[in-house]
Design a protein around this motif. Structure first.
Motif, short mmCIF file in Angstrom:
data_model
loop_
_atom_site.label_atom_id
_atom_site.label_comp_id
_atom_site.label_asym_id
_atom_site.label_seq_id
_atom_site.Cartn_x
_atom_site.Cartn_y
_atom_site.Cartn_z
N ARG A 104 0.83 -1.20 0.00
CA ARG A 104 0.00 0.00 0.00
C ARG A 104 0.87 1.25 0.00
O ARG A 104 0.58 2.22 -0.71
N TRP A 141 4.04 -4.45 -4.55
CA TRP A 141 2.83 -5.28 -4.62
C TRP A 141 3.09 -6.68 -5.15
O TRP A 141 2.42 -7.62 -4.72
N GLU A 146 -7.55 -9.08 -3.25
CA GLU A 146 -8.43 -7.91 -3.41
C GLU A 146 -7.76 -6.64 -2.91
O GLU A 146 -8.01 -5.56 -3.44
N LYS A 198 -3.77 -3.36 -5.41
CA LYS A 198 -4.31 -2.41 -6.39
C LYS A 198 -3.24 -2.01 -7.39
O LYS A 198 -2.80 -0.86 -7.42
N THR A 234 -1.56 -0.71 -10.75
CA THR A 234 -2.06 0.31 -11.68
C THR A 234 -1.98 -0.13 -13.13
O THR A 234 -2.77 0.31 -13.95
N GLN A 276 -2.97 -6.05 -13.22
CA GLN A 276 -4.35 -6.30 -12.76
C GLN A 276 -4.83 -7.65 -13.27
O GLN A 276 -5.48 -8.40 -12.55
#
Length: 115
Positions: A8, A14, A40, A43, A45, A50
């Motif tokens: 985060r 990530w 989930e 996140k 980008t 994704q």
């Protein structure tokens, strides 16, 4: 949880959080629900990243027997990145295993059975 917090704070960590969630689920140290929650929380980008997360979520759901939900994740992965080979493969395999049902051939009006 610390890796998710690091992801985060620093968006470049990530992948480590994704690998921790995946490894935890594969080693049975994380329940599927916790692994999905960890995925989930990520996140990324970039659309390709994704798609990668969506494919891993689909894999977890598929292994848990939730095929319709898994197919939704694979389709979401293709929507994010149409070049994602894993999502393409999973959807193609699913279509080969479950061909669409063909409607009954039309017998015509004169060949109907009398009831």
């Amino acid at each position: 949880e610390q890796v998710l917090e690091a992801a985060r704070i620093d968006p470049y960590t990530w992948p480590h959080a994704m690998n921790v969630a995946l490894t935890g689920w594969l080693s049975k140290r994380l329940t599927p629900a916790h692994a999905l929650a960890a995925f989930e929380a990520l996140k990324p980008t970039e659309p390709a990243r994704q798609a990668e997360v969506a494919v891993h979520m689909g894999n977890v759901l598929k292994q848990e027997g939730k095929i319709p939900e898994a197919m939704k994740r694979y389709k979401a992965a293709l929507h994010a990145d149409p070049e994602n080979r894993d999502a393409q493969r999973e959807l193609r395999l699913h279509d080969m295993r479950n061909p669409p049902k063909q409607p009954a051939p039309f017998a015509g009006l004169l060949n109907r059975k009398k009831e």
